[in-house]
Design a protein around this motif. Structure first.
Motif, PDB file in Angstrom:
ATOM      1  N   ASP A  48       3.939 -14.438  -1.192  1.00 58.53           N
ATOM      2  CA  ASP A  48       5.405 -12.911  -1.033  1.00 58.53           C
ATOM      3  C   ASP A  48       4.764 -11.864  -0.254  1.00 58.53           C
ATOM      4  O   ASP A  48       5.444 -11.292   0.241  1.00 58.53           O
ATOM      5  CB  ASP A  48       6.256 -12.864  -2.664  1.00 58.53           C
ATOM      6  N   PHE A  49       3.611 -11.857  -1.051  1.00 52.77           N
ATOM      7  CA  PHE A  49       3.196  -9.635  -0.691  1.00 52.77           C
ATOM      8  C   PHE A  49       2.726 -10.229   0.562  1.00 52.77           C
ATOM      9  O   PHE A  49       3.006  -9.327   1.125  1.00 52.77           O
ATOM     10  CB  PHE A  49       1.700  -9.857  -1.660  1.00 52.77           C
ATOM     11  N   ILE A  50       1.981 -11.310   0.333  1.00 55.24           N
ATOM     12  CA  ILE A  50       1.344 -11.319   2.123  1.00 55.24           C
ATOM     13  C   ILE A  50       2.276 -11.676   3.672  1.00 55.24           C
ATOM     14  O   ILE A  50       2.054 -10.861   4.141  1.00 55.24           O
ATOM     15  CB  ILE A  50       0.496 -13.150   2.482  1.00 55.24           C
ATOM     16  N   THR A  51       3.610 -12.408   3.112  1.00 49.63           N
ATOM     17  CA  THR A  51       4.881 -12.949   4.120  1.00 49.63           C
ATOM     18  C   THR A  51       5.299 -11.226   3.612  1.00 49.63           C
ATOM     19  O   THR A  51       5.800 -11.156   5.398  1.00 49.63           O
ATOM     20  CB  THR A  51       5.788 -13.473   3.252  1.00 49.63           C
ATOM     21  N   THR A  52       5.642 -10.739   3.140  1.00 50.04           N
ATOM     22  CA  THR A  52       6.119  -9.381   3.116  1.00 50.04           C
ATOM     23  C   THR A  52       5.364  -8.545   4.251  1.00 50.04           C
ATOM     24  O   THR A  52       5.971  -8.267   5.157  1.00 50.04           O
ATOM     25  CB  THR A  52       6.675  -8.646   1.746  1.00 50.04           C
TER      26      THR A  52
ATOM     27  N   PHE B 183       5.066  -2.244  -0.740  1.00 47.67           N
ATOM     28  CA  PHE B 183       4.917  -2.658  -2.403  1.00 47.67           C
ATOM     29  C   PHE B 183       6.633  -2.078  -3.097  1.00 47.67           C
ATOM     30  O   PHE B 183       7.049  -2.704  -3.409  1.00 47.67           O
ATOM     31  CB  PHE B 183       4.185  -1.329  -2.756  1.00 47.67           C
ATOM     32  N   ILE B 184       6.999  -0.912  -2.302  1.00 47.41           N
ATOM     33  CA  ILE B 184       8.114  -1.260  -2.573  1.00 47.41           C
ATOM     34  C   ILE B 184       9.538  -1.405  -2.377  1.00 47.41           C
ATOM     35  O   ILE B 184      10.051  -1.742  -3.163  1.00 47.41           O
ATOM     36  CB  ILE B 184       8.918   0.597  -1.909  1.00 47.41           C
ATOM     37  N   GLN B 185       9.406  -2.372  -1.408  1.00 52.38           N
ATOM     38  CA  GLN B 185      10.294  -4.135  -0.539  1.00 52.38           C
ATOM     39  C   GLN B 185      10.136  -4.824  -2.361  1.00 52.38           C
ATOM     40  O   GLN B 185      11.172  -5.244  -2.869  1.00 52.38           O
ATOM     41  CB  GLN B 185      10.297  -4.024   0.296  1.00 52.38           C
ATOM     42  N   LEU B 186       8.849  -4.894  -2.569  1.00 53.60           N
ATOM     43  CA  LEU B 186       8.662  -5.345  -3.370  1.00 53.60           C
ATOM     44  C   LEU B 186       8.795  -5.524  -5.368  1.00 53.60           C
ATOM     45  O   LEU B 186       8.623  -5.895  -6.268  1.00 53.60           O
ATOM     46  CB  LEU B 186       7.315  -6.193  -3.419  1.00 53.60           C
ATOM     47  N   GLY B 187       9.174  -4.382  -4.965  1.00 48.70           N
ATOM     48  CA  GLY B 187       9.701  -3.945  -6.333  1.00 48.70           C
ATOM     49  C   GLY B 187       8.307  -2.520  -7.663  1.00 48.70           C
ATOM     50  O   GLY B 187       8.658  -2.319  -8.596  1.00 48.70           O
ATOM     51  N   ILE B 188       7.873  -2.007  -6.784  1.00 49.38           N
ATOM     52  CA  ILE B 188       6.495  -1.335  -6.974  1.00 49.38           C
ATOM     53  C   ILE B 188       7.525   0.396  -6.874  1.00 49.38           C
ATOM     54  O   ILE B 188       7.176   0.627  -6.130  1.00 49.38           O
ATOM     55  CB  ILE B 188       5.195  -1.202  -6.520  1.00 49.38           C
TER      56      ILE B 188
ATOM     57  N   GLU C  55       5.066   5.977  -7.023  1.00 52.73           N
ATOM     58  CA  GLU C  55       4.135   6.376  -7.437  1.00 52.73           C
ATOM     59  C   GLU C  55       3.000   5.657  -8.825  1.00 52.73           C
ATOM     60  O   GLU C  55       2.146   6.038  -8.548  1.00 52.73           O
ATOM     61  CB  GLU C  55       4.220   7.685  -8.964  1.00 52.73           C
ATOM     62  N   LYS C  56       2.825   4.187  -8.367  1.00 52.41           N
ATOM     63  CA  LYS C  56       1.987   2.906  -8.973  1.00 52.41           C
ATOM     64  C   LYS C  56       1.702   2.784  -7.441  1.00 52.41           C
ATOM     65  O   LYS C  56       1.005   1.451  -7.822  1.00 52.41           O
ATOM     66  CB  LYS C  56       2.839   2.136  -9.798  1.00 52.41           C
ATOM     67  N   VAL C  57       1.767   2.759  -6.285  1.00 49.71           N
ATOM     68  CA  VAL C  57       1.730   2.290  -5.593  1.00 49.71           C
ATOM     69  C   VAL C  57       0.072   2.924  -5.137  1.00 49.71           C
ATOM     70  O   VAL C  57      -0.151   3.921  -5.102  1.00 49.71           O
ATOM     71  CB  VAL C  57       2.421   2.341  -3.651  1.00 49.71           C
ATOM     72  N   PRO C  58      -1.146   1.981  -5.147  1.00 47.13           N
ATOM     73  CA  PRO C  58      -2.557   2.164  -4.746  1.00 47.13           C
ATOM     74  C   PRO C  58      -2.774   3.174  -3.652  1.00 47.13           C
ATOM     75  O   PRO C  58      -3.160   1.633  -2.386  1.00 47.13           O
ATOM     76  CB  PRO C  58      -2.801   0.292  -5.378  1.00 47.13           C
ATOM     77  N   HIS C  59      -3.516   3.491  -3.582  1.00 45.97           N
ATOM     78  CA  HIS C  59      -2.803   4.439  -1.374  1.00 45.97           C
ATOM     79  C   HIS C  59      -4.070   3.971  -1.499  1.00 45.97           C
ATOM     80  O   HIS C  59      -4.030   4.575  -0.644  1.00 45.97           O
ATOM     81  CB  HIS C  59      -2.956   5.706  -1.762  1.00 45.97           C
ATOM     82  N   GLN C  60      -5.314   3.877  -1.841  1.00 44.67           N
ATOM     83  CA  GLN C  60      -6.663   3.453  -1.504  1.00 44.67           C
ATOM     84  C   GLN C  60      -6.639   2.086  -0.892  1.00 44.67           C
ATOM     85  O   GLN C  60      -7.402   1.953  -0.002  1.00 44.67           O
ATOM     86  CB  GLN C  60      -7.879   3.303  -2.574  1.00 44.67           C
TER      87      GLN C  60
ATOM     88  N   HIS D  78      -6.763  -9.708  -6.099  1.00 43.07           N
ATOM     89  CA  HIS D  78      -7.756  -9.518  -7.249  1.00 43.07           C
ATOM     90  C   HIS D  78      -8.064  -8.956  -7.552  1.00 43.07           C
ATOM     91  O   HIS D  78      -8.357  -8.514  -8.460  1.00 43.07           O
ATOM     92  CB  HIS D  78      -8.490 -10.642  -6.876  1.00 43.07           C
ATOM     93  N   THR D  79      -8.257  -7.791  -6.473  1.00 42.51           N
ATOM     94  CA  THR D  79      -9.236  -6.340  -6.387  1.00 42.51           C
ATOM     95  C   THR D  79      -8.749  -5.251  -7.493  1.00 42.51           C
ATOM     96  O   THR D  79      -9.058  -5.083  -8.264  1.00 42.51           O
ATOM     97  CB  THR D  79      -9.903  -5.715  -5.112  1.00 42.51           C
ATOM     98  N   TYR D  80      -7.455  -5.881  -7.068  1.00 44.03           N
ATOM     99  CA  TYR D  80      -6.905  -4.327  -7.317  1.00 44.03           C
ATOM    100  C   TYR D  80      -5.651  -4.918  -8.112  1.00 44.03           C
ATOM    101  O   TYR D  80      -5.183  -4.444  -9.315  1.00 44.03           O
ATOM    102  CB  TYR D  80      -6.086  -4.261  -5.978  1.00 44.03           C
ATOM    103  N   ASP D  81      -5.836  -6.112  -8.978  1.00 48.75           N
ATOM    104  CA  ASP D  81      -5.309  -6.786 -10.186  1.00 48.75           C
ATOM    105  C   ASP D  81      -4.086  -6.694  -9.952  1.00 48.75           C
ATOM    106  O   ASP D  81      -2.734  -6.150 -11.212  1.00 48.75           O
ATOM    107  CB  ASP D  81      -5.579  -6.970 -11.112  1.00 48.75           C
ATOM    108  N   LEU D  82      -2.904  -6.905  -9.029  1.00 46.17           N
ATOM    109  CA  LEU D  82      -1.289  -6.568  -8.478  1.00 46.17           C
ATOM    110  C   LEU D  82      -0.843  -7.515  -9.664  1.00 46.17           C
ATOM    111  O   LEU D  82       0.300  -7.146  -9.718  1.00 46.17           O
ATOM    112  CB  LEU D  82      -1.224  -7.122  -6.841  1.00 46.17           C
ATOM    113  N   CYS D  83      -0.947  -8.841  -9.472  1.00 41.08           N
ATOM    114  CA  CYS D  83      -0.190  -9.309 -10.781  1.00 41.08           C
ATOM    115  C   CYS D  83      -0.299  -8.545 -11.961  1.00 41.08           C
ATOM    116  O   CYS D  83       1.398  -8.380 -12.066  1.00 41.08           O
ATOM    117  CB  CYS D  83      -0.646 -10.532 -11.303  1.00 41.08           C
ATOM    118  N   SER D  84      -0.968  -7.639 -12.505  1.00 39.46           N
ATOM    119  CA  SER D  84      -0.301  -7.229 -13.524  1.00 39.46           C
ATOM    120  C   SER D  84       0.159  -5.451 -12.790  1.00 39.46           C
ATOM    121  O   SER D  84       0.775  -4.657 -13.870  1.00 39.46           O
ATOM    122  CB  SER D  84      -1.934  -5.903 -13.750  1.00 39.46           C
ATOM    123  N   LEU D  85       0.460  -5.093 -11.679  1.00 38.31           N
ATOM    124  CA  LEU D  85       1.949  -4.208 -10.808  1.00 38.31           C
ATOM    125  C   LEU D  85       2.911  -4.966 -11.827  1.00 38.31           C
ATOM    126  O   LEU D  85       4.188  -3.982 -10.640  1.00 38.31           O
ATOM    127  CB  LEU D  85       1.265  -3.468  -9.830  1.00 38.31           C
TER     128      LEU D  85
END
Length: 232
Positions: A46-50, A81-86, A89-94, A32-39
């Motif tokens: 699914d994010f947690i499982t992967t 992130f990449i496995q899930l289609g991100i 260059e859009k991976v939040p490195h922080q 939620h902090t990174y609003d990953l839904c918007s990505l």
């Protein structure tokens, strides 16, 4: 069954400190902090499982010395992130740094941990042997109020080798001034904790809360920490 023992060595993550539960809490917050839904990551589950699958595999490789700490930390989220289609260059490195800062502050322990440790501490000398990273391990121990139970906290980064290398068990016994015959190792990892200690000549108990198939050459297992109350 083990009343003759004097020293009990525990793994920390996935054995006393509930790694997956604490990770899940942290990842829910960061989702939620990174609003990953918007990505485009529409499912936090699914994010947690992967991530969990990737992290477990990377930790298995780290135990065996196949990868470094830096590689593990750089790879586990970027790979997820990449496995899930991100796009890379859009991976939040922080994200990794925030995870490492927040997760160790979580204090969920496996059910019965404090009760069992309090009981065992009255009769035995308890120690930790952890492959976890030093700074996070010390934070977990402190914030979860685990330090009073343990005489020594042996961390692989201090020793220079990881479980299952026999040198870390030799170091731990020297530190504790303990003999193999009076010592036992309890942990969740067959490779690192159980086979590592067995190869060194120590008795072991496989902590198996997920009730995975137990290999025939593993003598003792428990699925709940309270089972230790009957064994010691």
């Amino acid at each position: 069954m083990y009343h003759h023992k004097k020293h009990i060595f525990f793994d920390l993550d996935h054995t006393i400190w509930d790694f997956d539960r604490n990770a899940e809490e942290t990842l829910n917050e960061l989702y939620h902090t990174y609003d990953l839904c918007s990505l485009g990551l529409n499912s936090c589950a699914d994010f947690i499982t992967t991530y969990t699958e990737n992290n477990h595999q990377l930790w298995a490789d780290y135990h065996l010395g196949k990868i470094t700490k830096d590689f593990l930390r750089s790879e586990r989220f970027s790979k997820t992130f990449i496995q899930l289609g991100i796009q890379p260059e859009k991976v939040p490195h922080q994200f990794e740094n925030d995870y490492v800062n927040i997760s160790p502050t979580k204090t969920n322990l496996f059910d019965g941990a404090e009760e069992v440790l309090g009981y065992l501490q009255q009769k035995y000398t308890l120690h930790i042997i952890s492959n976890g990273f030093k700074e996070t391990t010390l934070t977990k121990m402190d914030l979860s109020n685990l330090n009073p139970y343990f005489e020594h906290v042996i961390i692989s980064e201090d020793v220079g080798v990881n479980k299952p290398n026999p040198l870390i068990f030799e170091y731990a016994l020297d530190k504790a001034q303990a003999r193999k015959s009076e010592s036992i190792m309890i942990g969740d990892s067959l490779e690192a904790d159980v086979y590592g200690a067995m190869g060194f000549g120590m008795d072991t108990i496989f902590f198996n809360p997920l009730r995975k198939d137990k290999p025939a050459d593993v003598e003792s297992e428990i699925s709940h920490l309270r089972e230790l109350l009957q064994l010691f």
